[in-house]
Every structure is written in C-alpha cells, then in structure tokens.
Design a protein around this motif. Structure first.
Motif, PDB file in Angstrom:
ATOM      1  N   THR A 174       4.267   7.885  12.641  1.00 56.30           N
ATOM      2  CA  THR A 174       3.030   7.816  11.821  1.00 56.30           C
ATOM      3  C   THR A 174       3.116   7.929  10.510  1.00 56.30           C
ATOM      4  O   THR A 174       1.884   8.113   9.746  1.00 56.30           O
ATOM      5  CB  THR A 174       2.099   8.998  12.369  1.00 56.30           C
ATOM      6  N   LEU A 226      -5.784   7.317   3.826  1.00 57.80           N
ATOM      7  CA  LEU A 226      -5.673   5.994   3.564  1.00 57.80           C
ATOM      8  C   LEU A 226      -6.282   5.871   2.247  1.00 57.80           C
ATOM      9  O   LEU A 226      -5.853   4.930   1.466  1.00 57.80           O
ATOM     10  CB  LEU A 226      -6.551   5.304   4.633  1.00 57.80           C
ATOM     11  N   TRP A 257      -8.071  -2.999   3.232  1.00 60.94           N
ATOM     12  CA  TRP A 257      -7.784  -2.713   4.661  1.00 60.94           C
ATOM     13  C   TRP A 257      -6.787  -3.960   5.313  1.00 60.94           C
ATOM     14  O   TRP A 257      -5.974  -3.756   6.073  1.00 60.94           O
ATOM     15  CB  TRP A 257      -8.969  -2.763   5.630  1.00 60.94           C
ATOM     16  N   CYS A 264      -3.941   7.849  -0.677  1.00 59.94           N
ATOM     17  CA  CYS A 264      -2.675   7.510  -0.954  1.00 59.94           C
ATOM     18  C   CYS A 264      -2.321   6.902  -2.308  1.00 59.94           C
ATOM     19  O   CYS A 264      -3.091   6.030  -2.821  1.00 59.94           O
ATOM     20  CB  CYS A 264      -2.241   6.485   0.226  1.00 59.94           C
ATOM     21  N   THR A 318      -5.847   3.974  12.039  1.00 60.36           N
ATOM     22  CA  THR A 318      -4.793   4.530  11.390  1.00 60.36           C
ATOM     23  C   THR A 318      -3.693   4.886  12.430  1.00 60.36           C
ATOM     24  O   THR A 318      -3.853   5.193  13.703  1.00 60.36           O
ATOM     25  CB  THR A 318      -5.075   5.265  10.632  1.00 60.36           C
ATOM     26  N   CYS A 351       2.836   6.897   6.510  1.00 58.27           N
ATOM     27  CA  CYS A 351       1.970   6.001   5.878  1.00 58.27           C
ATOM     28  C   CYS A 351       2.785   4.764   5.800  1.00 58.27           C
ATOM     29  O   CYS A 351       3.969   4.584   5.224  1.00 58.27           O
ATOM     30  CB  CYS A 351       1.359   6.673   4.434  1.00 58.27           C
ATOM     31  N   TRP A 410       1.310  -3.418   8.670  1.00 61.15           N
ATOM     32  CA  TRP A 410       1.310  -3.057   9.965  1.00 61.15           C
ATOM     33  C   TRP A 410       1.702  -3.941  10.945  1.00 61.15           C
ATOM     34  O   TRP A 410       2.624  -3.829  11.948  1.00 61.15           O
ATOM     35  CB  TRP A 410      -0.256  -2.428  10.434  1.00 61.15           C
ATOM     36  N   GLU A 447      -0.285   9.002   8.043  1.00 56.83           N
ATOM     37  CA  GLU A 447      -1.282   7.890   7.727  1.00 56.83           C
ATOM     38  C   GLU A 447      -2.530   8.325   8.706  1.00 56.83           C
ATOM     39  O   GLU A 447      -2.701   8.532   9.891  1.00 56.83           O
ATOM     40  CB  GLU A 447      -0.972   6.384   8.302  1.00 56.83           C
ATOM     41  N   THR A 448      -3.531   8.883   7.924  1.00 58.38           N
ATOM     42  CA  THR A 448      -4.923   9.219   8.591  1.00 58.38           C
ATOM     43  C   THR A 448      -5.904   8.609   7.743  1.00 58.38           C
ATOM     44  O   THR A 448      -5.636   7.767   6.776  1.00 58.38           O
ATOM     45  CB  THR A 448      -5.120  10.983   8.305  1.00 58.38           C
ATOM     46  N   ASN A 449      -7.120   8.447   8.418  1.00 56.78           N
ATOM     47  CA  ASN A 449      -8.417   7.942   7.721  1.00 56.78           C
ATOM     48  C   ASN A 449      -8.697   8.339   6.379  1.00 56.78           C
ATOM     49  O   ASN A 449      -9.051   7.787   5.308  1.00 56.78           O
ATOM     50  CB  ASN A 449      -9.687   8.115   8.545  1.00 56.78           C
ATOM     51  N   ARG A 499      -3.323  -3.361   4.022  1.00 53.63           N
ATOM     52  CA  ARG A 499      -2.696  -2.695   5.062  1.00 53.63           C
ATOM     53  C   ARG A 499      -2.496  -3.160   6.354  1.00 53.63           C
ATOM     54  O   ARG A 499      -1.228  -2.990   6.946  1.00 53.63           O
ATOM     55  CB  ARG A 499      -3.736  -1.324   5.341  1.00 53.63           C
ATOM     56  N   ASN A 500      -3.279  -3.778   7.078  1.00 54.25           N
ATOM     57  CA  ASN A 500      -2.776  -4.476   8.035  1.00 54.25           C
ATOM     58  C   ASN A 500      -1.761  -5.631   8.220  1.00 54.25           C
ATOM     59  O   ASN A 500      -0.991  -5.538   9.172  1.00 54.25           O
ATOM     60  CB  ASN A 500      -4.295  -5.201   8.756  1.00 54.25           C
TER      61      ASN A 500
END
Length: 708
Positions: free
Chosen positions: A475, A490, A595, A493, A459, A477, A602, A485-487, A598-599
């Motif tokens: 950083t 995630l 995931w 949220c 993250t 989210c 990103w 955004e942290t583990n 989310r990627n």
C-alpha cells in the motif's frame, strides 16, 4: 444577561489594568443612541461611590460598501483607534498616550471577544491599515449594539412582563364590564403556563370597557442567539388609550423566525380584546398580513392546504379567537424604524421578550382546524408543512450521522471551523454539468464527487481492505513510496505538490477570466482578489497548501471561494449559476491532471503484479469463501486516516436493514400526496410510532396526535 467585567474591590487608589490583561468592552450611550467600543484602561472604586472606568476609545470601521458581505450582521466588525472626538474625557489621570479616552460607569460595561492575529490575516477584504492598527471582534456591530441596548433596558427594570401594566389604569366604567368575560375561559384553554394566563387575564379585565382598540405589534428574531434567553421574542402596545397604554412581551421557542414571533404578538393582542370589539393592528411584517388573509381563506377550502401553512397552530388559534370573541380585525402595514413612537415601543418590547424565562406555548388539542398534529420527540409540535418539516429534521439527523463517521473527521473539523459552505456544496453535489440528464459522463461526474467528498477514492489502502488477496498489503504511495496511500495522503503527498500547484494556478486563471466577463463591481481588483485569497495564494507564492484548498480538491465549496464571487457579483442567483459552472470545470481539471496521472502509475504497477481489471470483478470467483475469510481475519487492523479502525466509509442513506422500525417510514407515509387515503399503511404504525387520541374535558373534539 450580558457578560460584564468584574467589579474591583473598594480601594482609594485607582486600579490601572496591565496592558497584557486589558479587556475589550462596549457600553450603551443613551444620548447617542449607540454603543462605544474601547480597551479598558483603569477603574476607580471609591467608598460610597459608583465605580467608574476609563477606556481607550476605538471606533467601528464600516467596510460594508466594499465588503464581500451584503448584510450588516455578516460584515466583519473592525475597530480602529479614535484620533480624538467630542466624547474625550480631558481630566483622566494615567497613561496619556491614547488620543481619546472615555469615562463610563463600570456596571454599564460589557465584555467583548477580539479574534487572534491569524483571523485578521485571513480577513478578506482587509481594511487599508496595518494588522497591528486594527482589531477584529467575534460578533457583528448590530449584534453588540442589540446586546448593549437590551442590557441597558434590563438594568433599568424593563425586563419582566410583571411591569407591563400601567401605573394609572385607563379611565373605565366598571358598570359596563360583565361579571364573567369570555376571554377568561379562552385564555385558560390556549395557554399552558399559569403565570402567562394570569397576566393576560388581568389585561383582558383592564381592556374590557374599550370596544375600539388599536395595537402596534412586533417580533424579534436573533439567529445567533448570542444572549442568554430564547432566539425569538414578541411584544405589543396599545396606542389609543388616554392616560397610559398597556405593553406586553414574551419569548418563543422551536422553529424560530421573525414571522412566527410577529404572529404570536398578534395572537396575544387579540386574546385580550373585549367581545364584539373593533380591532386595528399595526404591524411592520407584510408576511404576517399575507399569512393572515391566506389562512383565513384556506381553512374553509381544504384542511390539507391549511396544514401546509407555516405556524398553522398560531393561525388556527388566531381565527379561533376572532370567531369566539366575534371580533372585527383589520391589519395595517407600518414601516419599520420609521420614527413612529408606538412602533418603537413594540420593537423594544419584542427585544425584551427574548429574555423572558418561560416561553409562550399554545394548547392546540381543542382547535377546530388542527385535525391532526405531529409531535416530534413527544415535545415539539410540527406546525409547518409536514413533508418539508419532517424532511428537514431527518436531513439534519442524516447529516449529523454522516459527519460523525470516523472516516470524515477532517470534514467535520472543517465544518466546525466554518470553512465549508454546505448550502452551495449540497447544490453542487446535485449539479449536472452535462447537456443530457441521462449522460454516462454525468454518472461518472457524480461518482467522482461522492468519492472525493467521502474520502473513498480507490487508493491502495481501500483496495487492500476490499481485495487483500490481490494487493497483499502493498500500500505504499505510488509517488513518494514512503507513506501508505490514503485519500488524505493523496492530496498531501510532497511528490504531488507541483502537480496540484500548477492545477490551482490554472484554476485561478480560469476564475479570473470568468469574473472579468461577469463582474458587476470592483472589476479592477479581480486578479488581486483571487491571487491573495487563501484558496489560491499559496499556489501563486509557492507556499504550503492552505487547508481551504484541500476542500476544493475534495469537491466542497468553501466560504472563501464564495467570498471571491460575492466580492464582484451582486446577486446570489447569478453567483450560484457561475460557481456551479466553475466547480464543474475544476472537477474535470483535477480529475485529469492529478487523478489520471496517479492512475497511469497504478496501471503500470498493476501490470507488474500480474493483476488485471477482471481480477477485481471476478474476485469472488477466483478466491473461495474460506480464502477470503482467512485473509480478512489475518489482515492487521490499521489505525490511520482519522479512523478508529480501518472500516472505511459506509453511506448511511443506503442502510435499510431496520427500515420498518426506522422513523424514516413516517416521512414516506406523510410525504405521499394522498396520505389521508393510505389506509393500508396505518396497520404498520404501531411499530413505528405511538398513536394517541387526546380528548379534553371541555371539548367535544377528538383529534389524532402522532409522536415521532
């Protein structure tokens, strides 16, 4: 030894306990050979009179037939009001609303702990009664039954080995008793506690004239160790003496098991037998009988194989006793709880033995078969398979270091709250759902499990920590743009809620189809079992995400998920097979649905920042050492994600900087199948552990002891 309610002061008036402070109690009823539960209503403590209490009668509801639990000790202890029975005390003066009231001596009451309403709501399966009409106790019915029975015996004076000797000694001819018994020296050498040695020596003198002896032995093991004392107790009784038989009991510690307790009972029974005696031992442990014959043969074949037997110090002592006293021993199996009078006496003695304040330990430095013994922490002798035993100890230590890491505080709390099933989770971490053992996909699956379970998915907070010159503290989210955004964030949220919810509904439907095709029982309620479980209920009802659901997202198997399978599958072997396959499906689904979504965001943001994949792999080439050092020094310390500082998770298994000084070296040394021939390794031992030769004054043997 059990918690009792305080005795009220002497008063001519009856003490009525207010409703809010009424305590849950139980008591052993001798004529029923069982316990009764109740809520304490009032107490009479008149002068020159034993205090008497009255309690509203509640009865234990047995749900084992329909429960997801298979053993009595793991079945929830549920109480419901008694609607009237033969135990009702009709002359009670006070609140008459309870339909059944029982009169009990106040000193016989034992305090219980009832769980709060939230625990009752999470109970599955729940009894078919309203929440307010039943109570859930902290411990199981067998646990309270044993505690009350032990307390009943202790109050009547059966709690000490001082009382093991009979009031009237058996008829004996003292002329046949030799002046010096071989048992005396043998007992002194084997037992380190003076009081235990004296007790056993007194019994040996009493039994000296009897050549033919029969014993009933038993061991007791309480895994919960809910009572004060030790988890293991042992006891035995003679059964063929005329006037009265002799009983004995004691406690044990370290590596608790029922077989170890049974083995110590056999040992202490044999050590008091006369020389050249013909001994018959009745035991309800087939494992003890099998180990007796196995150890008898193995010690003449291979010392290495002998030292792999569990409780090998006790078995070494037993065969040493038999040889020293020239005994003829025969072990017979007796069915447990079959109504045999002497077996029941041995069972009671074993349970009482757990309360003995001084545990029985064996001095093993003079035993011929104990050629090498490992002492853990200079205190605990390892009388088990060295490789497995040390491996278990080190695994516990590593797991403790793992859970104590600051980044895994949430996992540690879930472990304390008994939400995670670590036995199945460890199997899941090693599970390969691919057909090929060297599959690249399996490698990616394993990487996903490790990163999810250790909260180290890449993250933005972790990327910023590792590549500050690329991320530059950006950083926020990718979904909500308001939090870092942290583990943990995630999965929490709010913008990811619908995505996670739809994934859990999909996983719930998959589980319903899986169980319908493999269920052994209760197939008509499979949908209800899943849709009303904490893991999936929130998704079907659009409620906030339940903490148990987060464990599935983090690749842990929860006790709740296991409970769903146990409600419909009979054997654990079948459950493990199904749950591993199901977890593999869930892992892929979570990775694709959440995931990868989310990627995609990103990658779009990364392109907007002008960063490529090579920017991360070539990070050390792009930025000089001085630039990286300056960025690390200027980066502010962020206290977040349950960390003392932003240090991230570092795998303790991969830290070998102090390998030679670490005690893991011992495990590697003795794990080798040919460690006895690994002479070159012994030159390093002085830096890892101490090596001492122990020579007893009365023994010609010279044995090695390793203090781990």
């Amino acid at each position: 030894m059990a918690p009792h309610p305080p005795t009220p002061p002497i008063d001519g008036n009856t003490l009525h306990h207010p409703k809010r402070s009424q305590q849950w109690v139980t008591s052993w009823i001798p004529h029923l050979s069982d316990i009764v539960y109740g809520k304490l209503l009032s107490t009479n403590n008149f002068p020159n009179c034993c205090p008497v209490s009255y309690m509203e009668h509640w009865i234990h509801k047995d749900i084992s037939a329909s429960s997801l639990h298979t053993s009595p000790r793991s079945t929830p202890n549920i109480l419901i009001r008694c609607q009237g029975c033969a135990q009702h005390f009709s002359y009670y003066v006070g609140d008459m609303r309870p339909k059944c009231i029982i009169q009990v001596k106040h000193k016989d009451l034992i305090l219980l702990e009832a769980l709060p309403k939230k625990k009752k709501e999470d109970l599955f399966p729940r009894p078919n009664v309203p929440i307010k009409d039943f109570q859930l106790l902290k411990y199981s019915h067998p646990n309270y039954r044993l505690m009350a029975f032990n307390d009943h015996l202790i109050q009547r004076g059966y709690n000490s080995t001082v009382n093991f000797r009979p009031i009237n000694l058996p008829i004996q001819d003292n002329s046949n008793v030799p002046n010096t018994l071989r048992n005396m020296d043998l007992i002194t050498k084997l037992f380190d506690d003076l009081k235990i040695s004296e007790d056993l020596q007194d019994i040996a003198i009493t039994l000296a004239p009897f050549i033919d002896l029969e014993f009933f032995t038993d061991g007791s093991y309480d895994s919960t160790n809910s009572q004060a004392g030790f988890p293991m107790g042992y006891g035995w009784t003679t059964s063929n003496l005329f006037n009265s038989n002799i009983t004995y009991n004691g406690s044990l510690q370290f590596f608790p098991s029922s077989t170890k307790a049974e083995t110590m009972a056999i040992l202490t029974a044999l050590v008091v037998c006369p020389e050249f005696g013909k001994i018959i031992i009745h035991t309800d442990s087939q494992a003890a009988i099998d180990s007796f014959h196995k150890s008898k043969n193995l010690h003449t074949i291979s010392p290495r194989r002998f030292n792999k037997i569990n409780n090998n110090i006790l078995w070494s002592s037993i065969h040493f006793i038999i040889k020293s006293l020239s005994l003829k021993v025969k072990l017979l199996k007796v069915k447990a709880h079959s109504g045999n009078q002497f077996n029941d006496i041995a069972d009671i003695q074993a349970k009482l033995g757990r309360t003995q304040p001084i545990p029985t330990t064996i001095i093993h430095d003079h035993l011929p078969n104990q050629t090498i013994t490992l002492n853990w922490n200079n205190e605990v002798p390892l009388d088990k398979d060295v490789r497995k035993c040390v491996s278990t100890i080190l695994n516990y230590r590593r797991l403790d270091n793992h859970l104590n890491h600051a980044s895994l505080e949430s996992i540690k709390n879930d472990t304390k709250n008994l939400l995670i099933n670590w036995a199945l989770s460890s199997k899941w971490f090693n599970y390969n759902g691919r057909n090929d053992t060297t599959s690249l996909l399996h490698t990616k699956d394993l990487k996903w499990k490790i990163r999810c379970s250790t909260l180290t998915l890449p993250t933005l907070d972790i990327l910023n920590r590792n590549f500050p010159l690329l991320i530059k503290d950006r950083t926020l989210c990718l979904s909500c743009h308001t939090h870092v955004e942290t583990n943990i964030h995630l999965w929490e949220c709010s913008d990811n809620y619908e995505l996670i919810k739809s994934s859990f509904i999909q996983m719930g439907d998959i589980l319903i189809d899986l169980l319908k095709s493999h269920a052994d029982r209760l197939s008509l309620v499979i949908s209800d079992s899943i849709e009303y479980s904490p893991t999936f209920r929130w998704a079907y009802r659009s409620e906030p995400i339940h903490p148990v659901a987060f464990l599935l997202l983090k690749s842990y198997i929860s006790n709740d998920l296991l409970g769903i399978f146990r409600a419909h599958i009979n054997t654990m072997k079948h459950i493990v097979k199904l749950i591993m396959h199901y977890m593999h499906q869930c892992s892929i689904l979570i990775k694709i649905n959440i995931w990868k979504a989310r990627n995609q965001k990103w990658k779009t943001l990364r392109d907007a920042w002008g960063i490529t994949k090579k920017s991360f792999t070539k990070y050390r080439d792009i930025f000089s050492r001085n630039q990286r050092t300056a960025a690390a020094l200027n980066r502010p310390v962020v206290i977040d994600n349950n960390r003392d500082m932003e240090c991230g998770y570092i795998n303790p298994f991969n830290d070998f900087r102090n390998f030679k000084l670490d005690k893991d070296f011992l495990f590697i040394l003795f794990s080798s199948s040919n460690f006895l021939h690994s002479g070159s390794f012994f030159s390093h031992l002085d830096e890892v552990f101490s090596f001492n030769n122990i020579i007893t004054n009365n023994s010609p043997f010279n044995f090695a002891f390793y203090n781990v």
